[in-house]
Scaffold this motif. Structure first.
Motif, PDB file in Angstrom:
ATOM      1  N   SER A  90       0.812  -1.214   0.000  1.00 45.04           N
ATOM      2  CA  SER A  90       0.000   0.000   0.000  1.00 45.04           C
ATOM      3  C   SER A  90       0.849   1.268   0.000  1.00 45.04           C
ATOM      4  O   SER A  90       0.440   2.291  -0.528  1.00 45.04           O
ATOM      5  CB  SER A  90      -0.956   0.005   1.187  1.00 45.04           C
ATOM      6  N   GLU A 140      -6.408   1.846  -2.142  1.00 44.71           N
ATOM      7  CA  GLU A 140      -7.637   2.629  -1.969  1.00 44.71           C
ATOM      8  C   GLU A 140      -8.795   1.971  -2.718  1.00 44.71           C
ATOM      9  O   GLU A 140      -9.901   1.895  -2.205  1.00 44.71           O
ATOM     10  CB  GLU A 140      -7.435   4.059  -2.464  1.00 44.71           C
ATOM     11  N   TYR A 183      -9.042  -1.211  -3.597  1.00 43.89           N
ATOM     12  CA  TYR A 183      -9.328  -2.477  -2.926  1.00 43.89           C
ATOM     13  C   TYR A 183     -10.165  -2.230  -1.670  1.00 43.89           C
ATOM     14  O   TYR A 183     -11.163  -2.912  -1.423  1.00 43.89           O
ATOM     15  CB  TYR A 183      -8.014  -3.178  -2.584  1.00 43.89           C
ATOM     16  N   GLN A 184      -9.785  -1.244  -0.880  1.00 44.67           N
ATOM     17  CA  GLN A 184     -10.518  -0.927   0.339  1.00 44.67           C
ATOM     18  C   GLN A 184     -11.914  -0.416   0.034  1.00 44.67           C
ATOM     19  O   GLN A 184     -12.849  -0.654   0.799  1.00 44.67           O
ATOM     20  CB  GLN A 184      -9.740   0.091   1.182  1.00 44.67           C
TER      21      GLN A 184
END
Length: 112
Positions: free
Chosen positions: A20, A28, A30-31
């Motif tokens: 990250s 970002e 993925y989250q």
């Protein structure tokens, strides 16, 4: 024991952290997927039980370690976890059965 799951989980989280830092936009995105899932009607424990079952069907050790930890933290009981895993096992068997039908169809097509 297959592996040291606590050590594996710690390693995965450390590696995610390193990735990250190098590629923040990817993390970002993925989250954002996780945050979108959290916005839906399922509670955290249910999502973690589903994630654990999916991790088994996709054979992802890293996913298994992280979601096992999260399911336990969310208060999932051994019985609930076993139920989720039984569903994963049943689905995998069903998928193998369905794809066996495809294989039989492919073999039959050779005779045409």
């Amino acid at each position: 024991m297959f592996q040291d799951w606590k050590a594996h989980t710690a390693h995965v989280k450390k590696s995610f952290g390193e990735l990250s830092q190098k590629h923040p936009k990817m993390l970002e995105a993925y989250q954002a997927l996780g945050l979108a899932a959290e916005a839906e009607a399922l509670d955290h424990k249910t999502r973690e039980l589903i994630a654990l079952a999916v991790a088994v069907t996709t054979r992802c050790d890293s996913c298994i370690s992280v979601h096992a930890e999260e399911a336990a933290k969310a208060g999932a009981t051994e019985s609930e976890i076993a139920g989720a895993l039984a569903t994963a096992i049943a689905l995998n068997a069903g998928a193998a059965y369905t794809y066996s039908l495809r294989a039989l169809e492919a073999v039959a097509a050779q005779d045409e």
